[in-house]
Write an enzyme that holds these catalytic residues in place. Sequence first.
Site, mmCIF file in Angstrom:
data_model
loop_
_atom_site.group_PDB
_atom_site.id
_atom_site.type_symbol
_atom_site.label_atom_id
_atom_site.label_comp_id
_atom_site.label_asym_id
_atom_site.label_seq_id
_atom_site.Cartn_x
_atom_site.Cartn_y
_atom_site.Cartn_z
ATOM 1 N N HIS A 63 10.645 -8.895 82.881
ATOM 2 C CA HIS A 63 9.722 -8.383 83.887
ATOM 3 C C HIS A 63 8.321 -8.160 83.331
ATOM 4 O O HIS A 63 7.365 -8.021 84.102
ATOM 5 C CB HIS A 63 10.251 -7.070 84.468
ATOM 6 N N GLY A 64 8.175 -8.086 82.016
ATOM 7 C CA GLY A 64 6.851 -7.892 81.444
ATOM 8 C C GLY A 64 6.911 -7.226 80.088
ATOM 9 O O GLY A 64 7.899 -6.571 79.738
#
Length: 330
Positions: free
Chosen positions: A183-184
């Site tokens: 997701h990051g």
Amino acid sequence: MYHCRLNAEKSIINLALYVSFFPQLIAGPIERARDLLPQFNQLKLRFSQEAIYWITLGFFKKMVVADNLAPFVEKIFNPDIQVGAVDYLWGMYAFAIQVYADFSGYSDIALGVALLLGVRLHQNFRQPYFASSFQEFWRRWHISLSFWLRDYVYFALGGSQSKRTLFTYRNLLLTMLVGGLWHGASWTFVLWGALHGALLITERPWLGATIHYPALRFLKQCWVFHWVALAFVIFRAKSVSQAIEILRQIGEGIGQIVGAFDLETFPKVGCFFAVVLGLLDWGQKKQWFIPTASNNGWRYWLRFGILTGLFWAIMFFGVFRGAQFIYFQF
């Protein structure tokens, strides 16, 4: 293809279409070549009741539920705004519903649009908040990503094949850490993945236990949902320090049976339709109005009534200038 599960695709057109197939391209579901490529040889426009069902349900989730909750969630997680402990508690629930309605809404729309083109995508969400274990939750939430992590990370690490339980626990934790980093590159996503890994590890020795009483199963579903919602606080926070502060405030909010919160910004419409969404999920789980069911009998009329109600809910309560889908940023 590497494992000889699918012959090499010789058509450059089909291959390009697989890479660029727009309904599922941005946020999933993550479709594998063996499921999608064979369907491109039989493309045909099909206006079906099932396609309309998924598209309408998806727009309802996004425009009526998620986008009506969004302003309240944005206020709660804004580090420059201080709110009360009870507001943070409501904000935790609001974001858990928002992220589910937003993401599953996109997946439902993608499924419906693909059906109009004669392509069947996999259902990416199957009532995840009714899960009675964290393993079951990940079999119901972002299903295509869960299976991808299972096949290409968990199994690649050895899965549960080792006789040493600690190795299995290590593989679970590393898999969820990769899921968080997907997701990051942020510590909040790392902590979110680590927490889910810890929850999967903690429950594993008791996964084989059978629950005979519906009341106990309901309590376990509540237990799983609240841990997932707490984890989403970490996921949504802009920093680890903010997540810790919000969780501390939530702890205080739980101790206040009645607390003051800002009624003017409280998402009454979003909360009402979140309850409606819960009832829809419950009906889908019971297979009362699944779109592939027979068109005869009471299921047809129930499905027709639900689609009519969702359409007018979108028209009257939908946010037509809402934000982009949450998962577009990942």
